[in-house]
Each structure stands twice: as structure tokens, then as C-alpha cells.
Design a protein around this motif. Structure first.
Motif, PDB file in Angstrom:
ATOM      1  N   PHE A  26       7.348  15.589  -0.456  1.00 19.31           N
ATOM      2  CA  PHE A  26       6.363  14.882   0.357  1.00 19.31           C
ATOM      3  C   PHE A  26       6.539  13.365   0.384  1.00 19.31           C
ATOM      4  O   PHE A  26       5.980  12.701   1.267  1.00 19.31           O
ATOM      5  N   SER A  27       7.281  12.790  -0.567  1.00 20.57           N
ATOM      6  CA  SER A  27       7.409  11.332  -0.606  1.00 20.57           C
ATOM      7  C   SER A  27       8.066  10.739   0.639  1.00 20.57           C
ATOM      8  O   SER A  27       7.652   9.652   1.088  1.00 20.57           O
ATOM      9  N   PRO A  28       9.091  11.378   1.253  1.00 15.63           N
ATOM     10  CA  PRO A  28       9.657  10.740   2.456  1.00 15.63           C
ATOM     11  C   PRO A  28       8.669  10.623   3.607  1.00 15.63           C
ATOM     12  O   PRO A  28       8.768   9.708   4.432  1.00 15.63           O
ATOM     13  N   PHE A  29       7.688  11.525   3.655  1.00 14.13           N
ATOM     14  CA  PHE A  29       6.726  11.476   4.759  1.00 14.13           C
ATOM     15  C   PHE A  29       5.724  10.327   4.597  1.00 14.13           C
ATOM     16  O   PHE A  29       5.088   9.929   5.575  1.00 14.13           O
ATOM     17  N   VAL A  30       5.603   9.808   3.376  1.00 13.53           N
ATOM     18  CA  VAL A  30       4.794   8.597   3.187  1.00 13.53           C
ATOM     19  C   VAL A  30       5.412   7.436   3.966  1.00 13.53           C
ATOM     20  O   VAL A  30       4.710   6.655   4.612  1.00 13.53           O
ATOM     21  N   PHE A  31       6.749   7.341   3.933  1.00 13.15           N
ATOM     22  CA  PHE A  31       7.436   6.280   4.663  1.00 13.15           C
ATOM     23  C   PHE A  31       7.475   6.571   6.164  1.00 13.15           C
ATOM     24  O   PHE A  31       7.380   5.652   6.981  1.00 13.15           O
ATOM     25  N   LEU A  32       7.623   7.842   6.522  1.00 13.63           N
ATOM     26  CA  LEU A  32       7.660   8.189   7.939  1.00 13.63           C
ATOM     27  C   LEU A  32       6.374   7.790   8.658  1.00 13.63           C
ATOM     28  O   LEU A  32       6.392   7.392   9.824  1.00 13.63           O
ATOM     29  N   PHE A  33       5.239   7.902   7.960  1.00 15.27           N
ATOM     30  CA  PHE A  33       3.953   7.627   8.592  1.00 15.27           C
ATOM     31  C   PHE A  33       3.445   6.207   8.352  1.00 15.27           C
ATOM     32  O   PHE A  33       2.441   5.812   8.953  1.00 15.27           O
ATOM     33  N   CYS A  62       0.831  -1.212   0.000  1.00 14.52           N
ATOM     34  CA  CYS A  62       0.000   0.000   0.000  1.00 14.52           C
ATOM     35  C   CYS A  62       0.865   1.262   0.000  1.00 14.52           C
ATOM     36  O   CYS A  62       0.530   2.262  -0.642  1.00 14.52           O
ATOM     37  N   THR A  63       1.989   1.209   0.722  1.00 15.61           N
ATOM     38  CA  THR A  63       2.902   2.358   0.744  1.00 15.61           C
ATOM     39  C   THR A  63       3.451   2.647  -0.642  1.00 15.61           C
ATOM     40  O   THR A  63       3.503   3.800  -1.082  1.00 15.61           O
ATOM     41  N   VAL A  64       3.867   1.597  -1.345  1.00 14.31           N
ATOM     42  CA  VAL A  64       4.396   1.779  -2.699  1.00 14.31           C
ATOM     43  C   VAL A  64       3.310   2.291  -3.640  1.00 14.31           C
ATOM     44  O   VAL A  64       3.562   3.152  -4.489  1.00 14.31           O
ATOM     45  N   LEU A  65       2.088   1.796  -3.494  1.00 16.36           N
ATOM     46  CA  LEU A  65       0.986   2.269  -4.331  1.00 16.36           C
ATOM     47  C   LEU A  65       0.700   3.748  -4.088  1.00 16.36           C
ATOM     48  O   LEU A  65       0.458   4.517  -5.027  1.00 16.36           O
ATOM     49  N   ILE A  66       0.725   4.168  -2.830  1.00 14.95           N
ATOM     50  CA  ILE A  66       0.532   5.587  -2.514  1.00 14.95           C
ATOM     51  C   ILE A  66       1.652   6.420  -3.122  1.00 14.95           C
ATOM     52  O   ILE A  66       1.424   7.497  -3.685  1.00 14.95           O
ATOM     53  N   LEU A  67       2.869   5.915  -3.028  1.00 12.62           N
ATOM     54  CA  LEU A  67       4.026   6.631  -3.568  1.00 12.62           C
ATOM     55  C   LEU A  67       3.916   6.782  -5.083  1.00 12.62           C
ATOM     56  O   LEU A  67       4.160   7.866  -5.633  1.00 12.62           O
ATOM     57  N   VAL A  68       3.543   5.711  -5.769  1.00 13.83           N
ATOM     58  CA  VAL A  68       3.409   5.760  -7.229  1.00 13.83           C
ATOM     59  C   VAL A  68       2.285   6.715  -7.631  1.00 13.83           C
ATOM     60  O   VAL A  68       2.430   7.502  -8.569  1.00 13.83           O
ATOM     61  N   SER A  69       1.159   6.648  -6.927  1.00 17.59           N
ATOM     62  CA  SER A  69       0.043   7.556  -7.229  1.00 17.59           C
ATOM     63  C   SER A  69       0.451   9.005  -7.038  1.00 17.59           C
ATOM     64  O   SER A  69       0.102   9.877  -7.853  1.00 17.59           O
ATOM     65  N   MET A  70       1.204   9.280  -5.984  1.00 16.48           N
ATOM     66  CA  MET A  70       1.680  10.632  -5.739  1.00 16.48           C
ATOM     67  C   MET A  70       2.617  11.095  -6.852  1.00 16.48           C
ATOM     68  O   MET A  70       2.510  12.223  -7.342  1.00 16.48           O
ATOM     69  N   PHE A  71       3.527  10.202  -7.275  1.00 20.12           N
ATOM     70  CA  PHE A  71       4.466  10.572  -8.330  1.00 20.12           C
ATOM     71  C   PHE A  71       3.747  10.879  -9.640  1.00 20.12           C
ATOM     72  O   PHE A  71       4.020  11.886 -10.287  1.00 20.12           O
ATOM     73  N   VAL A  72       2.827   9.993 -10.030  1.00 21.52           N
ATOM     74  CA  VAL A  72       2.110  10.181 -11.289  1.00 21.52           C
ATOM     75  C   VAL A  72       1.285  11.462 -11.266  1.00 21.52           C
ATOM     76  O   VAL A  72       1.242  12.218 -12.248  1.00 21.52           O
ATOM     77  N   SER A  73       0.652  11.762 -10.141  1.00 27.09           N
ATOM     78  CA  SER A  73      -0.164  12.973 -10.033  1.00 27.09           C
ATOM     79  C   SER A  73       0.690  14.218 -10.197  1.00 27.09           C
ATOM     80  O   SER A  73       0.370  15.113 -11.003  1.00 27.09           O
ATOM     81  N   PHE A  74       1.792  14.304  -9.454  1.00 26.25           N
ATOM     82  CA  PHE A  74       2.670  15.473  -9.563  1.00 26.25           C
ATOM     83  C   PHE A  74       3.304  15.549 -10.949  1.00 26.25           C
ATOM     84  O   PHE A  74       3.498  16.643 -11.487  1.00 26.25           O
TER      85      PHE A  74
END
Length: 317
Positions: free
Chosen positions: A284-291, A237-249
Motif C-alpha cells: 500500500f505504500s506506493p499508493f500514498v505517493f500516487l495519490f 505530510c506524505t512522509v508522516l503518513i508513510l511512517v505511520s503506516m509502516f509503524v502500524s503494520f
């Protein structure tokens, strides 16, 4: 004039805040995962990819966020032609490494959970040498693709009597035309869309596998799920959130950049928003892993517990 200065000061504060937050977050995780990797405590192969991602994120912020902040504060012509070449080249390379590393991260996560991969392929995928080689290829590929930027980028006062496209408000480059423009456009589109396509395939595979897994265990009580299954689902789920964030930006920044290049005289606000979007993922991507990454909490708890034990021992002595 006062309104323009006030607006630039506001943007400067925004750039400074965004860049500082991003650098602090990426630097913290870069040091944490490096320490974990060097000490081999709680070592995960995916940490090798994450270390490269945090490094590339920091390079993007240093090469674009900091110069943009300096320019917004009103300092002009602070880079000579050599400085412009180095800064823009590093930014383009770091941007490409961020894209390819995110693709590598999603692909690695998808292949490690795929049940159809043979034992031989799984051992290769989970090999440290294989991952290190893939990370090395990311850098070599982007270093070669962006080599032309060293020749094209010039300082702000070196127009060479050609059509100029301003970058960052302090560097410039001749606008490519004809065959050169077509060749460069095809090169960037081909590489970017190849990585985006692989990223979409890996993310889709993970979503499908998660859906099938949820169907298999939906009749079981949530308490019966093993910790390993829970951790794997959390990582996916973390990787999916990260990929979605990257594609959006990525698509927002690309759309705004296209709009900016088509405009004869793009407004400073449009250029500033474009910079904010291009720095969004590295910030913002590092905070996905922090949380979301429990590995971080466990590692920090171990360090805190050892420090507490040492302090107790010293005070007792």
C-alpha cells in the motif's frame, strides 16, 4: 478436507491480489522515478531514496508474496534447499532495507526543513553522493546482519531431526536456542528499534515544525501561501503518513509473529493473517505517493503532452 482446500483457495486469491497490486504499484513508480532521475527532468534528491524504497518493496513481495501464493494454491515442495535459502535471505534483507530506507526518508525530510541546520550540513545532506552512500549502507548492513539465514534455512523435507519452525508452509529452519537465540534476538531488536527510534524522532520533529509553521501563518489567508510552501507541507505530510503506516503494520505483524512463535501449533489462518500484515506496507505504500505526490501528475502530464504534440505533428505531415 474440502473446507480446508476451499479456505486455502480463498487465501491464495487474497495473496495473489495483494501481491499483484503491490508489484504493479511499486514497479510503476520505480520506473517513473528512475526515468525522472536519468533524464534529470524535475529531479529531486528524495527520489533516490524513493527508488530504493520501491525496489525493496518489490523484493519483499517477490520473495514472500509469490511463494506464499504458490503454496496456498496447493503446490508443495516447489523449492529445494538452495531455493529456500535464497528466497528467505532475500526476504529478510529486503525487509531490513525497507525499514532502514523509510527511516532514511523520514530523517532526510526532517533535516531538510530543520532551520537549525547550518549551511555546511545542509549542503552535505542535499548532496547526491551523500544520499547514494547512505542507500548503499542500508544494503550492506542488512546483507551482513542476515547472513546467518543462509546457513539456518533448509528445505521443507530436510528436518535434520531438530525442532523445526515452518516458514511460508514450504521452508523450514531449526529453532535457535540458548546463547544463539539470545544473540540473534538482541541483534534484530537493536537494529529494528534503533531505526524505529530514529523514525519516531524525525516524525516528531516534522510534526513540531509543521505545527510552528501553521501558527506563524494562521493569520494569513490561505491564498497568500507560496506554492513552494504548499508543496513542502504536502511532502512532509506524505512522509508522516508513510511512517505511520509502516509503524502500524510493523507492530501488528511483530505482535502476531510473537503470538505465532509462542503457540505450539499455530493455525493456518493465523499464519495467513501474519503474511498479509507483513506484506501490507510494501503493497500500500506506493499508493500514498500516487495519490499525494503532485510531482507524479506533473511528470505524467508532460509525457502525455509531448506524445500528443508528436501525434499532432505526424498527422499534420
Amino acid at each position: 478436507m474440502d473446507g480446508l482446500v476451499f479456505a486455502d483457495l480463498n487465501w491464495a486469491i487474497v495473496f495473489l491480489t495483494q501481491t499483484s497490486i503491490g508489484i504493479l504499484g511499486n514497479s510503476f513508480l520505480f520506473c517513473l522515478y528512475n526515468f525522472s532521475l536519468l533524464t534529470a527532468r524535475g529531479l529531486r534528491l528524495i527520489d533516490v531514496i524513493l527508488i530504493q524504497l520501491f525496489l525493496a518493496n518489490n523484493l519483499v513481495l517477490f520473495s514472500k508474496g509469490i511463494p506464499q501464493t504458490i503454496a496456498a494454491f496447493g503446490l508443495k515442495d516447489f523449492l529445494e534447499e538452495t531455493g529456500c535459502k535464497i528466497v528467505f535471505y532475500l526476504h529478510r534483507v529486503a525487509r531490513g532495507v525497507t525499514l532502514s530506507t523509510t527511516c532514511l526518508l523520514s530523517g532526510f525530510q526532517a533535516m531538510t526543513i530543520c532551520p537549525t541546520i547550518s549551511g555546511y550540513m545542509e549542503s552535505k545532506i542535499k548532496s547526491l553522493k551523500c544520499l547514494a552512500f547512505c542507500c548503499f549502507l542500508c544494503w550492506i548492513l542488512n546483507l551482513l546482519i542476515n547472513i546467518h539465514n543462509i546457513m539456518n534455512v533448509s528445505g521443507p523435507n530436510n528436518s535434520r531431526n531438530m525442532s523445526i519452525h515452518n516458514m511460508y508452509r514450504y521452508c523450514s529452519a531449526p529453532v535457535a536456542k540458548g546463547f544463539t537465540f539470545t544473540l540473534l534476538a538482541m541483534l534484530y531488536v537493536l537494529t529494528d528499534w534503533t531505526f524505529l527510534g530514529l523514525m519516531a524522532w524525525a516524525s516528531g520533529s516534522m510534526v513540531l515544525l509543521l505545527h510552528r509553521h501553521r501558527q506563524r501563518v494562521q493569520h494569513l489567508h490561505s491564498q497568500s501561501l507560496s506554492p513552494r510552501t504548499s508543496h513542502e507541507a504536502r511532502a512532509e505530510c506524505t512522509v508522516l503518513i508513510l511512517v505511520s503506516m509502516f509503524v502500524s503494520f510493523y507492530f501488528l505483524a511483530a505482535s502476531l509473529s510473537l503470538w505465532k512463535t509462542q503457540a505450539l501449533s499455530p493455525s493456518p489462518r493465523l499464519m495467513s493473517i501474519s503474511v498479509l500484515l507483513s506484506l501490507g506496507f510494501p503493497t500500500f505504500s506506493p499508493f500514498v505517493f500516487l495519490f499525494s505526490d503532485t510531482h507524479i501528475y506533473q511528470f505524467c502530464f508532460v509525457i502525455w503532452a509531448r506524445k500528443t504534440n508528436i501525434s499532432t505533428f505526424v498527422s499534420g505531415v
